[in-house]
Design an enzyme around this catalytic site. Structure first.
Site, PDB file in Angstrom:
ATOM      1  N   ARG A 181       0.832  -1.211   0.000  1.00 32.53           N
ATOM      2  CA  ARG A 181       0.000   0.000   0.000  1.00 32.53           C
ATOM      3  C   ARG A 181       0.865   1.259   0.000  1.00 32.53           C
ATOM      4  NH1 ARG A 181      -2.235  -3.783  -1.012  1.00 32.53           N
ATOM      5  NH2 ARG A 181      -4.130  -4.691  -0.166  1.00 32.53           N
ATOM      6  N   SER A 196     -11.699  -0.505   3.555  1.00 32.72           N
ATOM      7  CA  SER A 196     -10.852  -0.795   4.712  1.00 32.72           C
ATOM      8  C   SER A 196     -10.125   0.461   5.170  1.00 32.72           C
ATOM      9  CB  SER A 196      -9.828  -1.881   4.361  1.00 32.72           C
ATOM     10  OG  SER A 196     -10.483  -3.082   4.027  1.00 32.72           O
ATOM     11  N   GLU A 250      -5.213   3.309   6.050  1.00 27.92           N
ATOM     12  CA  GLU A 250      -5.081   3.142   4.614  1.00 27.92           C
ATOM     13  C   GLU A 250      -5.737   4.314   3.892  1.00 27.92           C
ATOM     14  OE1 GLU A 250      -6.385  -0.306   1.446  1.00 27.92           O
ATOM     15  OE2 GLU A 250      -5.726  -0.918   3.434  1.00 27.92           O
TER      16      GLU A 250
END
Length: 337
Positions: free
Chosen positions: A164, A238, A333
């Site tokens: 990520r 998420s 995130e």
């Protein structure tokens, strides 16, 4: 370029937070991106890039020129017996691009079906799901340097992909505007069904012949069963990354929590953040008109009329609690603005 003033961003972010942009414009090509940079300079404000609005949490009005990326187009720029190279506009909806690839028999992104957002945002955080990440199919991208206004090409190596992560979330953050991304797709796809519930879902769906379309359908079914639709309940998917801890730390936690899951990676043991939140009792908790989703504790939600600042506070409360219980520092995130 049509620049609007005091524009509500409520319909342009999937949390449905009602914040305003001091200035707002849309870019349909690289030249308009350069023009927007010039206009922002003349207005004496910065530029805030907006894609699908699916990975941001707005906590305040944006005192900048909010530039909505609407650069479209999917073009074949090269191909050989094994691969096809597609150059895609940053404003293309990610899932639409995935469906384009499936319709043409191009493999590599089927496991990334139904991920919200735009193509331009995909390499920034190296989006991934069900055993596949952008870095696996990425070839290069083009981006405008905000100071020089020159177009620069970034190779795979130059993007410095991580979990990520990419250079655009670190040292190049806020310095470039991505306009096009080129992907390398396979004409002879290999199927990745080992991750999550893909195999079980394929069996439940009665699919006998494995192909990229069936894998996509399975992934869509799984995502729809686990994640709330932002059109129904405001959310950004998420909210936290899955943390990676040392083997020593993991073994110590396992003594106290025998059922804690963990997966070996090159950097240590990856622990599912959803498990941590559920065990800590956060799943399904509500606080006024915001909360933690009842089925997926990684998803923070806005039931309607919620404030971004309140969701930010909730995320920080969760981080503190998980740190206290497990000595694990969760990282968001979602980009909090």
């Amino acid at each position: 370029m049509n620049i609007q003033k005091n524009v509500s961003l409520k319909e342009l972010n999937t949390f449905g937070i009602d914040k305003k942009a001091t200035f707002y414009a849309e870019a349909h090509n690289s030249q308009e991106v350069i023009e927007a940079i010039t206009q922002a300079e003349q207005l004496g404000v910065g530029i805030f890039i907006l894609g699908g609005g699916s990975n941001i949490l707005l906590t305040k009005d944006i005192d900048a020129l909010v530039l909505k990326m609407n650069i479209k187009g999917i073009d074949t720029v090269a191909e050989d017996e094994q691969y096809v190279y597609l150059k895609v506009g940053a404003g293309e909806v990610w899932h639409d691009f995935v469906q384009y690839c499936i319709a043409h028999g191009y493999g590599g992104v089927e496991n990334l079906s139904l991920i919200p957002g735009t193509v331009g945002a995909s390499p920034m955080q190296n989006i991934g799901a069900y055993g596949v990440e952008i870095k696996d199919v990425f070839e290069s991208l083009e981006a405008v340097h905000m100071q020089t206004k020159f177009l620069k090409t970034f190779s795979h190596a130059a993007c410095r992909f991580g979990y990520r992560e990419s250079i655009f979330k670190n040292e190049a953050k806020g310095k470039y505007i991505i306009t096009h991304v080129t992907f390398r797709l396979s004409k002879q796809p290999t199927f990745n069904t080992e991750y999550g519930a893909i195999k079980a879902t394929l069996d439940e769906m009665g699919i006998k012949k494995l192909d990229i379309q069936s894998i996509s359908k399975a992934v869509i079914a799984i995502r729809q069963s686990k994640l709330p639709d932002p059109a129904v309940i405001g959310n950004a998917g998420s909210f936290f990354k899955n943390p990676t801890i040392s083997p020593i730390h993991y073994e110590a936690l396992k003594q106290e929590h025998p059922s804690i899951p963990g997966f070996k990676t090159e950097k240590g043991i990856k622990v599912p953040a959803a498990w941590l939140l559920e065990q800590a009792g956060w799943k399904g908790k509500t606080f006024g008109n915001i909360g933690v989703h009842k089925d997926q504790p990684l998803v923070l939600v806005n039931y309607g009329g919620g404030e971004g600042e309140a969701i930010k506070q909730l995320s920080q409360d969760i981080q503190r609690d998980i740190l206290r219980r497990y000595n694990i520092q969760l990282q968001p995130e979602v980009n909090v603005v």
